[in-house]
Design a protein around this motif. Structure first.
Motif, short mmCIF file in Angstrom:
data_model
loop_
_atom_site.label_atom_id
_atom_site.label_comp_id
_atom_site.label_asym_id
_atom_site.label_seq_id
_atom_site.Cartn_x
_atom_site.Cartn_y
_atom_site.Cartn_z
N VAL A 69 0.95 -1.16 0.02
CA VAL A 69 -0.08 -0.02 0.04
C VAL A 69 0.95 1.39 0.08
O VAL A 69 0.68 2.15 -0.63
N ALA A 70 2.01 1.28 0.64
CA ALA A 70 3.00 2.45 0.71
C ALA A 70 3.54 2.48 -0.72
O ALA A 70 3.52 3.72 -1.02
N LEU A 71 3.88 1.47 -1.27
CA LEU A 71 4.32 1.62 -2.65
C LEU A 71 3.41 2.25 -3.61
O LEU A 71 3.62 3.11 -4.46
N LEU A 72 1.94 1.72 -3.34
CA LEU A 72 0.99 2.38 -4.15
C LEU A 72 0.72 3.93 -4.04
O LEU A 72 0.52 4.57 -4.76
N ARG A 73 0.78 4.24 -2.65
CA ARG A 73 0.74 5.57 -2.64
C ARG A 73 1.75 6.40 -2.89
O ARG A 73 1.62 7.59 -3.71
N ALA A 74 2.92 5.93 -2.92
CA ALA A 74 4.12 6.68 -3.80
C ALA A 74 3.92 6.70 -5.02
O ALA A 74 4.45 7.75 -5.71
N GLN A 75 3.45 5.53 -5.76
CA GLN A 75 3.18 5.60 -6.99
C GLN A 75 2.18 6.57 -7.65
O GLN A 75 2.29 7.54 -8.68
N LEU A 76 1.10 6.65 -6.88
CA LEU A 76 -0.01 7.64 -7.44
C LEU A 76 0.57 9.22 -7.16
O LEU A 76 -0.03 9.78 -7.99
N LEU A 77 1.34 9.35 -6.07
CA LEU A 77 1.94 10.72 -6.23
C LEU A 77 2.85 10.91 -7.06
O LEU A 77 2.75 11.98 -7.79
N ARG A 78 3.68 9.96 -7.51
CA ARG A 78 4.59 10.33 -8.86
C ARG A 78 4.01 10.60 -10.15
O ARG A 78 4.15 11.39 -10.97
N LEU A 79 2.65 9.88 -10.37
CA LEU A 79 1.90 9.76 -11.47
C LEU A 79 1.39 11.35 -11.34
O LEU A 79 1.00 12.06 -12.43
N ALA A 80 0.67 11.79 -10.24
CA ALA A 80 0.10 13.02 -10.26
C ALA A 80 0.95 14.33 -10.46
O ALA A 80 0.85 15.17 -11.07
N GLU A 81 2.49 14.18 -9.82
CA GLU A 81 3.40 15.24 -10.01
C GLU A 81 3.82 15.08 -11.51
O GLU A 81 4.19 16.39 -11.97
N ARG A 82 3.90 14.18 -12.05
CA ARG A 82 4.29 14.01 -13.49
C ARG A 82 3.20 14.50 -14.47
O ARG A 82 3.35 15.30 -15.10
N ALA A 83 2.09 14.51 -14.11
CA ALA A 83 1.07 14.94 -14.78
C ALA A 83 0.91 16.25 -14.67
O ALA A 83 0.62 17.08 -15.64
#
Length: 357
Positions: free
Chosen positions: A235-249
């Protein structure tokens, strides 16, 4: 009655060949199938069945015609092993050089299933009176064998995946701990992830269809998602992934919707990773890990066998893997179950031996 049967057979002969019946059936049913199923059905017909049975009038098709065709498939029904793909075009079946590779029993069984299905439709539509496959001896069914990597091997794969990138580490970890197939992981959308409840909703699968590229389809016929509980680290890795995607967008001036894919190289996450590209990437890290015989799908088998070894109830393991029936899970991982039964026998024997001693 005899004359009626003769008349029916003569009428059926006039309707055409096995190839004609197969084409009618395909045109009638393919819209009801998933794109992958339709493509696979067509491929089996064109490359394995029609070269041997296609020109035979269906009402004159006999058991020995089918048995002879399946014998050829077992012996040399695969791609030519003597020439390159350019010299032996994919449509050149059977191999004109007599060098086709033998097909596995399971592959021939699938071809037999397609033959039986086509002829069953023919009986309903009165192209023939009797389905000859009903008169054939059933092939011996072998239980599926799986050879998942060890926990140490999976740990090594995760280490190597981490070196590739944080997103790929998450991709491999989801496979090794939750057990979805590669296409289902590629198709995960933001709306499928519930980080608060620590749940992953497996709803769709990305499948590769010839001529159409990557197509999404529901993982079940009913379209009902499979809810898979996740551990805190994933779940922690998923949170980090979603944050990276949002920042990239945000960096390119786009916003992500709930339908955005979690695994995507597109800043808007409108397209998912290609399943075959991820398989190629996995082959690189497995070679580095010294696990050349391990497929990405074996991570799913790792989940099944480890759950059994840990004593997790069959119903729980079956649900986690998304099997519609517990018997599927039991059949797939019977070797692990057998091992547990042997250990149980040893434990019981030890009790009696200790008591008698």
């Amino acid at each position: 009655r005899l004359q009626t049967e003769v008349d029916d057979k003569n009428a059926a002969i006039s309707k055409g060949t096995f190839a004609a019946l197969a084409d009618v059936g395909y045109d009638m049913f393919n819209d009801d199938w998933s794109p992958k199923t339709a493509d696979e059905h067509r491929r089996i017909l064109d490359t394995q069945i029609l070269p041997h049975l296609g020109k035979i009038p269906v009402a004159r098709l006999e058991v020995d015609d089918i048995e002879r065709a399946e014998k050829i498939l077992r012996r040399s029904g695969g791609r030519c092993r003597l020439h390159t793909a350019k010299q032996c075009a994919p449509e050149a079946y059977p191999c004109p050089h007599g060098g086709g590779k033998p097909l596995k029993a399971s592959t021939v069984d699938r071809a037999h299933t397609v033959i039986a299905s086509v002829l069953s439709s023919g009986v309903r539509w009165r192209w023939l009176a009797v389905n000859p496959t009903a008169q054939m001896e059933p092939a011996a069914q072998s239980k599926p064998t799986v050879a998942p990597p060890s926990p140490a091997g999976v740990k090594r794969l995760l280490e190597l995946a981490s070196a590739v990138g944080a997103d790929y580490l998450l991709y491999v970890r989801v496979a090794a701990l939750a057990g979805p197939r590669r296409g289902s992981i590629c198709a995960i959308r933001i709306r499928d992830v519930d980080v608060d409840q620590k749940l992953l909703h497996v709803t769709d699968s990305a499948v590769v269809v010839k001529g159409r590229g990557v197509v999404l389809r529901a993982t079940t016929k009913e379209g009902k998602p499979n809810q898979v509980p996740l551990d805190a680290a994933t779940v922690a890795l998923l949170r980090a992934q979603l944050l990276r995607l949002a920042e990239r967008a945000l960096a390119v001036g786009v916003s992500l919707t709930a339908d955005a894919f979690v695994f995507s190289d597109d800043p808007a996450c409108a397209t998912c990773w290609h399943p075959e590209s991820q398989s190629r990437r996995f082959r690189k890290i497995r070679a580095q890990a010294g696990l050349d015989g391990v497929r990405f799908h074996d991570l799913r088998h790792f989940v099944g066998t480890q759950l059994d070894d840990l004593g997790v109830p069959l119903a729980v393991a079956s649900k986690r893997l998304g099997h519609s029936q517990k018997s599927t899970t039991a059949d797939m991982y019977q070797h692990a179950i057998d091992e547990s039964e042997r250990q149980a026998a040893d434990l019981l024997a030890a009790l009696l031996d200790d008591a008698s001693g």
